[in-house]
Write a protein that holds these residues in place. Structure first.
Motif, PDB file in Angstrom:
ATOM      1  N   GLN A  20      28.483  32.416  36.131  1.00 31.18           N
ATOM      2  CA  GLN A  20      27.758  31.391  36.810  1.00 31.18           C
ATOM      3  C   GLN A  20      28.819  31.235  37.159  1.00 31.18           C
ATOM      4  O   GLN A  20      29.769  30.562  37.389  1.00 31.18           O
ATOM      5  CB  GLN A  20      26.434  31.179  35.767  1.00 31.18           C
ATOM      6  N   GLU A  21      28.412  30.259  38.998  1.00 38.09           N
ATOM      7  CA  GLU A  21      28.963  29.751  39.590  1.00 38.09           C
ATOM      8  C   GLU A  21      30.437  30.495  39.971  1.00 38.09           C
ATOM      9  O   GLU A  21      31.036  29.514  39.661  1.00 38.09           O
ATOM     10  CB  GLU A  21      29.355  28.111  39.455  1.00 38.09           C
ATOM     11  N   ARG A  22      30.371  31.636  40.411  1.00 39.22           N
ATOM     12  CA  ARG A  22      31.307  32.309  40.535  1.00 39.22           C
ATOM     13  C   ARG A  22      32.824  31.742  41.919  1.00 39.22           C
ATOM     14  O   ARG A  22      33.750  32.157  42.242  1.00 39.22           O
ATOM     15  CB  ARG A  22      30.962  33.934  41.195  1.00 39.22           C
ATOM     16  N   GLU A  23      30.740  30.968  42.821  1.00 33.29           N
ATOM     17  CA  GLU A  23      32.460  30.691  44.207  1.00 33.29           C
ATOM     18  C   GLU A  23      33.964  30.025  44.125  1.00 33.29           C
ATOM     19  O   GLU A  23      34.840  29.789  44.513  1.00 33.29           O
ATOM     20  CB  GLU A  23      31.598  30.126  45.422  1.00 33.29           C
ATOM     21  N   PRO A  24      33.434  29.051  43.357  1.00 32.91           N
ATOM     22  CA  PRO A  24      34.947  27.794  42.876  1.00 32.91           C
ATOM     23  C   PRO A  24      36.007  29.347  41.765  1.00 32.91           C
ATOM     24  O   PRO A  24      36.978  28.261  42.462  1.00 32.91           O
ATOM     25  CB  PRO A  24      34.196  26.977  41.344  1.00 32.91           C
ATOM     26  N   ILE A  25      35.473  29.186  41.726  1.00 31.80           N
ATOM     27  CA  ILE A  25      36.128  30.242  40.274  1.00 31.80           C
ATOM     28  C   ILE A  25      37.035  31.356  41.396  1.00 31.80           C
ATOM     29  O   ILE A  25      38.573  31.292  41.104  1.00 31.80           O
ATOM     30  CB  ILE A  25      36.039  31.122  38.918  1.00 31.80           C
ATOM     31  N   PHE A  26      36.183  31.694  42.099  1.00 31.02           N
ATOM     32  CA  PHE A  26      36.728  32.859  43.112  1.00 31.02           C
ATOM     33  C   PHE A  26      37.987  32.890  44.105  1.00 31.02           C
ATOM     34  O   PHE A  26      38.886  33.394  44.640  1.00 31.02           O
ATOM     35  CB  PHE A  26      35.797  33.562  43.828  1.00 31.02           C
ATOM     36  N   ALA A  27      37.954  30.849  43.992  1.00 33.65           N
ATOM     37  CA  ALA A  27      38.597  30.491  45.711  1.00 33.65           C
ATOM     38  C   ALA A  27      39.976  30.039  44.905  1.00 33.65           C
ATOM     39  O   ALA A  27      41.187  30.488  45.782  1.00 33.65           O
ATOM     40  CB  ALA A  27      38.032  29.462  45.638  1.00 33.65           C
ATOM     41  N   THR A 160      31.317  44.078  38.261  1.00 36.93           N
ATOM     42  CA  THR A 160      32.284  44.265  37.483  1.00 36.93           C
ATOM     43  C   THR A 160      33.826  43.595  37.712  1.00 36.93           C
ATOM     44  O   THR A 160      34.315  43.482  36.746  1.00 36.93           O
ATOM     45  CB  THR A 160      32.033  45.354  36.865  1.00 36.93           C
ATOM     46  N   THR A 161      34.313  44.188  38.692  1.00 36.17           N
ATOM     47  CA  THR A 161      34.959  43.676  39.280  1.00 36.17           C
ATOM     48  C   THR A 161      35.928  43.412  40.981  1.00 36.17           C
ATOM     49  O   THR A 161      35.073  43.829  42.144  1.00 36.17           O
ATOM     50  CB  THR A 161      36.154  45.583  39.475  1.00 36.17           C
ATOM     51  N   TRP A 162      36.946  42.524  41.083  1.00 39.86           N
ATOM     52  CA  TRP A 162      37.104  42.119  42.078  1.00 39.86           C
ATOM     53  C   TRP A 162      37.965  41.942  43.188  1.00 39.86           C
ATOM     54  O   TRP A 162      39.075  41.780  42.155  1.00 39.86           O
ATOM     55  CB  TRP A 162      36.499  40.803  42.131  1.00 39.86           C
ATOM     56  N   LYS A 163      38.610  42.664  43.723  1.00 34.11           N
ATOM     57  CA  LYS A 163      40.141  42.859  45.040  1.00 34.11           C
ATOM     58  C   LYS A 163      39.639  41.527  45.894  1.00 34.11           C
ATOM     59  O   LYS A 163      38.821  40.582  46.797  1.00 34.11           O
ATOM     60  CB  LYS A 163      39.689  43.710  45.852  1.00 34.11           C
ATOM     61  N   PHE A 164      41.099  40.646  45.934  1.00 39.83           N
ATOM     62  CA  PHE A 164      40.979  39.036  47.199  1.00 39.83           C
ATOM     63  C   PHE A 164      42.064  39.528  47.599  1.00 39.83           C
ATOM     64  O   PHE A 164      43.312  40.690  47.689  1.00 39.83           O
ATOM     65  CB  PHE A 164      41.480  37.953  46.051  1.00 39.83           C
ATOM     66  N   GLU A 165      41.941  39.296  48.600  1.00 41.35           N
ATOM     67  CA  GLU A 165      42.635  39.582  49.920  1.00 41.35           C
ATOM     68  C   GLU A 165      42.501  38.230  50.462  1.00 41.35           C
ATOM     69  O   GLU A 165      41.725  37.062  50.731  1.00 41.35           O
ATOM     70  CB  GLU A 165      41.741  41.025  50.857  1.00 41.35           C
ATOM     71  N   GLN A 166      43.294  37.440  51.900  1.00 40.26           N
ATOM     72  CA  GLN A 166      43.475  36.863  52.618  1.00 40.26           C
ATOM     73  C   GLN A 166      41.969  36.204  52.686  1.00 40.26           C
ATOM     74  O   GLN A 166      41.498  36.379  53.518  1.00 40.26           O
ATOM     75  CB  GLN A 166      43.761  37.198  54.036  1.00 40.26           C
ATOM     76  N   GLY A 167      41.910  35.165  51.752  1.00 38.31           N
ATOM     77  CA  GLY A 167      40.684  34.499  52.242  1.00 38.31           C
ATOM     78  C   GLY A 167      38.803  35.214  51.697  1.00 38.31           C
ATOM     79  O   GLY A 167      38.307  34.501  51.665  1.00 38.31           O
ATOM     80  N   VAL A 169      37.313  37.806  49.269  1.00 34.79           N
ATOM     81  CA  VAL A 169      37.029  39.220  47.459  1.00 34.79           C
ATOM     82  C   VAL A 169      36.161  39.871  47.841  1.00 34.79           C
ATOM     83  O   VAL A 169      35.151  39.655  48.410  1.00 34.79           O
ATOM     84  CB  VAL A 169      35.882  37.688  47.071  1.00 34.79           C
ATOM     85  N   LYS A 170      36.077  40.775  47.349  1.00 38.95           N
ATOM     86  CA  LYS A 170      36.172  42.140  47.706  1.00 38.95           C
ATOM     87  C   LYS A 170      35.367  42.857  46.357  1.00 38.95           C
ATOM     88  O   LYS A 170      36.122  43.276  44.988  1.00 38.95           O
ATOM     89  CB  LYS A 170      36.304  43.413  48.028  1.00 38.95           C
TER      90      LYS A 170
END
Length: 192
Positions: A20-27, A160-167, A169-170
């Protein structure tokens, strides 16, 4: 990784509900992966089936399935636990993340997420494709969809999987899971 350890991983629905609460973790994770030129992404650690003693999960193209280590041929780590231990493999050559990445990831993650979030290989040579997972028997099959973003928030779909690029999350893959109410998170016999 031993089959015994793999078999203790949560099924996809249980793992997805715990994240849960993914956005802070993703950042924070996005900043970490930027330091490594976005060579790796974040994955939801989960299992697809029970493995027998000599088996590991190996991806060949869009199919990941249990294969006996003695019959596997050449393979490389593709997904790692936050400890740095690989738990799924591929026939494609990959690069293992440095220990410093895993140490930093464990420092970022709240304790309850350390066991369900890991690191995945991001193929820099391929164009990103949204993939939808489903299981047939003991095979996990990825199907290009180009619609994973549209599936976000829909019933029985777990990213299940996320790729990060300049700012950014995909979502790289999501799992379409059909599960009976009593399965405790995912029943491989009802996962489609």
């Amino acid at each position: 990784m031993t089959a015994t350890v793999y078999n203790t991983l949560p099924y996809v629905i249980a793992a997805g509900e715990a994240f849960q609460e993914r956005e802070p973790i993703f950042a924070e994770v996005g900043e970490l992966f930027a330091k490594y030129d976005f060579k790796w992404g974040l994955c939801l650690v989960h299992r697809h089936c029970q493995l027998y003693d000599d088996e590991i999960m190996i991806a060949d193209g869009y199919i990941t399935q249990p294969i006996s280590k003695s019959q596997a041929g050449e393979y490389y780590p593709e997904n790692w636990l936050s400890s740095g231990e690989p738990y799924e493999f591929t026939t494609r050559k990959t690069e293992t993340p440095p220990e410093e990445l895993f140490t930093a990831l464990r420092e970022i993650l709240p304790k309850h997420l350390i066991s369900i979030l890991g690191v995945c290989h991001v193929d820099q040579q391929e164009d990103p494709v949204d993939l939808l997972e489903h299981t047939e028997g003991r095979k996990n099959i990825l199907v290009p969809q180009n619609t994973t973003g549209e599936l976000k928030g829909k019933r029985n779909v777990v990213e299940t999987t996320w790729k990060f690029e300049q700012g950014e999350v995909k979502v790289m893959a999501a799992c379409r899971a059909y599960c009976n109410v009593d399965c405790g998170g995912h029943d491989p016999n009802t996962h489609a």
